[in-house]
Design a protein around this motif. Structure first.
Motif, PDB file in Angstrom:
ATOM      1  N   VAL A 161       0.863  -1.185   0.000  1.00 28.28           N
ATOM      2  CA  VAL A 161       0.000   0.000   0.000  1.00 28.28           C
ATOM      3  C   VAL A 161       0.900   1.236   0.000  1.00 28.28           C
ATOM      4  N   PRO A 162       0.709   2.168  -0.919  1.00 28.32           N
ATOM      5  CA  PRO A 162       1.538   3.379  -0.934  1.00 28.32           C
ATOM      6  C   PRO A 162       1.492   4.102   0.411  1.00 28.32           C
ATOM      7  N   ARG A 163       2.640   4.633   0.808  1.00 28.83           N
ATOM      8  CA  ARG A 163       2.741   5.265   2.132  1.00 28.83           C
ATOM      9  C   ARG A 163       1.680   6.339   2.353  1.00 28.83           C
ATOM     10  N   GLU A 164       1.375   7.102   1.304  1.00 35.84           N
ATOM     11  CA  GLU A 164       0.407   8.190   1.474  1.00 35.84           C
ATOM     12  C   GLU A 164      -1.018   7.676   1.718  1.00 35.84           C
ATOM     13  N   ASP A 165      -1.273   6.395   1.404  1.00 37.73           N
ATOM     14  CA  ASP A 165      -2.615   5.832   1.607  1.00 37.73           C
ATOM     15  C   ASP A 165      -2.754   5.105   2.948  1.00 37.73           C
ATOM     16  N   GLU A 166      -1.657   4.945   3.680  1.00 33.90           N
ATOM     17  CA  GLU A 166      -1.726   4.190   4.928  1.00 33.90           C
ATOM     18  C   GLU A 166      -2.718   4.771   5.932  1.00 33.90           C
ATOM     19  N   PRO A 167      -2.824   6.108   6.081  1.00 33.44           N
ATOM     20  CA  PRO A 167      -3.836   6.628   7.026  1.00 33.44           C
ATOM     21  C   PRO A 167      -5.247   6.167   6.707  1.00 33.44           C
ATOM     22  N   ARG A 168      -5.565   6.016   5.416  1.00 32.81           N
ATOM     23  CA  ARG A 168      -6.897   5.524   5.057  1.00 32.81           C
ATOM     24  C   ARG A 168      -7.070   4.092   5.534  1.00 32.81           C
ATOM     25  N   PHE A 169      -6.034   3.267   5.389  1.00 36.93           N
ATOM     26  CA  PHE A 169      -6.115   1.879   5.835  1.00 36.93           C
ATOM     27  C   PHE A 169      -6.293   1.816   7.352  1.00 36.93           C
ATOM     28  N   GLN A 170      -5.612   2.688   8.073  1.00 35.54           N
ATOM     29  CA  GLN A 170      -5.764   2.675   9.530  1.00 35.54           C
ATOM     30  C   GLN A 170      -7.199   2.998   9.918  1.00 35.54           C
ATOM     31  N   GLY A 171      -7.796   3.962   9.231  1.00 36.75           N
ATOM     32  CA  GLY A 171      -9.193   4.289   9.514  1.00 36.75           C
ATOM     33  C   GLY A 171     -10.130   3.149   9.189  1.00 36.75           C
TER      34      GLY A 171
END
Length: 420
Positions: A161-171
């Motif tokens: 998962v691209p680093r910039e998308d990780e916050p979405r995955f955490q949510g």
């Protein structure tokens, strides 16, 4: 009597210490419940059923006993997947051979030892970065501040998962995890948010998979999307597998790390030993998986009449494999209620067994080892502020909701060196 006992095990009031109830359950190794399900609680009988091809992971019914506690991940995966795609595209942990074997083989190929070993370095970097962020704190919640964010970041790295998308995955992971909490399942507003999260992550993953097929990278999702020896996982199975790894792998690793620190704080001599001798970590983690496992039971379905433990489980009956009870069976383990990190021949059920042995076990062991050693060495004079801590209500994926600690300080770590 045992039917009443299992109801007590499911009662959130007994979440902090279900082990005396397990001991009572083991007096009847296989016990029928009022709803027609059968609970298996002893090591020998659990081992037999885990290896019995007549026990199925597919088409589990929803007996009254589980309407508020749930099969692990069933509400999140089985029902949405049955309605949104087809039963044929459920995650492989809810499927039997030959479909299970094909999908598991594809996943295990991508969990190659070299890839898992490479994740150790990344896990060390992430662990010390998280601890660096706590260096001005003297109170912390281990779950919110450490145990929860670490595994989801590791899984995002693993999947690619691209680093910039990780916050979405955490949510998404945070919201999807509420499907595992019994007290949230009757909350229609929360159920709607969970369905939205499931839809959002599925749509995101389909787009990510499309990109991985077009331009593969060195990550697990690219490997699963590629063709190997004429086999290629379809998009439905890829999405189901990725969400499974995110949610199942995340929640269980959160519990493993949190239960580990809770146990070590209750036995400070072992915490001090781990601080001084980090090489004991692998044996200590095996004992944690036996003594305070992250998963306490799984459910199956009898495909035929099965004579076991002095009774016969009839065809079609739901079967509860009370794995955490088997891991404390005195017929298999000496002094089973003692925490003994040097225990020999530790054949626990912390990662299940047989066909459905946890595919992420090597990575979970690495995450736990790195995390527990770092916490032991960097948290200065940690003390529990509440014992027992508040637990999540779920009886199967059992772990503290919060673990509040007081500390003198967070010692400097190796983050700069690891980053270099």
């Amino acid at each position: 009597m045992n039917g009443t006992l299992f109801q007590q095990i499911l009662d959130p009031a007994n979440r902090a210490d279900p082990y005396p109830l397990y001991a009572e359950m083991r007096r009847t190794p296989v016990s029928r419940q009022d709803d027609g399900s059968y609970v298996v609680s002893t090591h020998a009988e659990l081992y037999r059923l885990l290896h019995d091809p007549r026990i199925s992971s597919e088409d589990l019914p929803d007996p009254p006993l589980f309407r508020w506690t749930g099969h692990p991940l069933s509400d999140l995966f089985v029902r949405p997947v049955r309605s949104r795609i087809t039963a044929r595209h459920r995650p492989f942990i809810f499927r039997d051979p030959p479909d299970h074997d094909l999908l598991r083989r594809q996943v295990m190929r991508e969990f190659a030892p070299a890839r898992v070993r490479a994740m150790r370095r990344k896990t060390e970097q992430l662990t010390h970065t998280l601890l660096d962020g706590l260096r001005d704190r003297t109170n912390l919640d281990l779950v919110d501040d450490f145990s929860y964010p670490l595994p989801v970041t590791v899984i995002c790295e693993l999947l690619g998962v691209p680093r910039e998308d990780e916050p979405r995955f955490q949510g998404w992971a945070t919201q999807l995890a509420t499907a595992l909490e019994p007290d949230r399942r009757t909350d229609r507003e929360n159920a709607g948010r969970t369905e939205e999260a499931f839809t959002a992550i599925s749509d995101y993953l389909r787009g990510l998979i499309k990109g991985k097929r077009r331009a593969p990278q060195d990550d697990l999702l690219s490997g699963l999307a590629a063709e190997h020896d004429g086999e290629r996982m379809n998009d439905h199975d890829l999405v189901a597998t990725a969400v499974l790894l995110l949610v199942a792998g995340h929640e269980t690793t959160v519990n493993l790390i949190t239960n580990g620190i809770l146990t070590l704080l209750r036995f400070p001599e072992h915490l001090e030993r781990l601080r001084r001798e980090p090489e004991v970590a692998p044996r200590l983690i095996e004992e944690l998986l036996r003594y305070e496992p992250p998963v306490h039971y799984r459910t199956r379905l009898a495909r035929a009449d099965i004579a076991i433990g002095g009774t016969t489980i009839p065809e079609g009956a739901p079967v509860v494999l009370l794995l955490a009870s088997g891991s404390r069976d005195p017929m298999r383990f000496a002094d089973p209620d003692r925490f003994v990190p040097d225990r020999a021949n530790n054949q626990h059920f912390g990662f299940g067994g047989s066909l459905h042995y946890c595919v992420g076990a090597p990575l979970a062991r690495i995450e736990a080892e790195v995390a527990l050693v770092a916490l032991a060495q960097r948290l200065q004079a940690p003390r529990l502020l509440a014992d027992p801590p508040p637990y999540r209500p779920g009886a199967s994926l059992r772990g503290p909701r919060h673990l509040l600690l007081a500390i003198d300080a967070v010692a400097p770590g190796a983050s700069a060196e690891l980053a270099a």
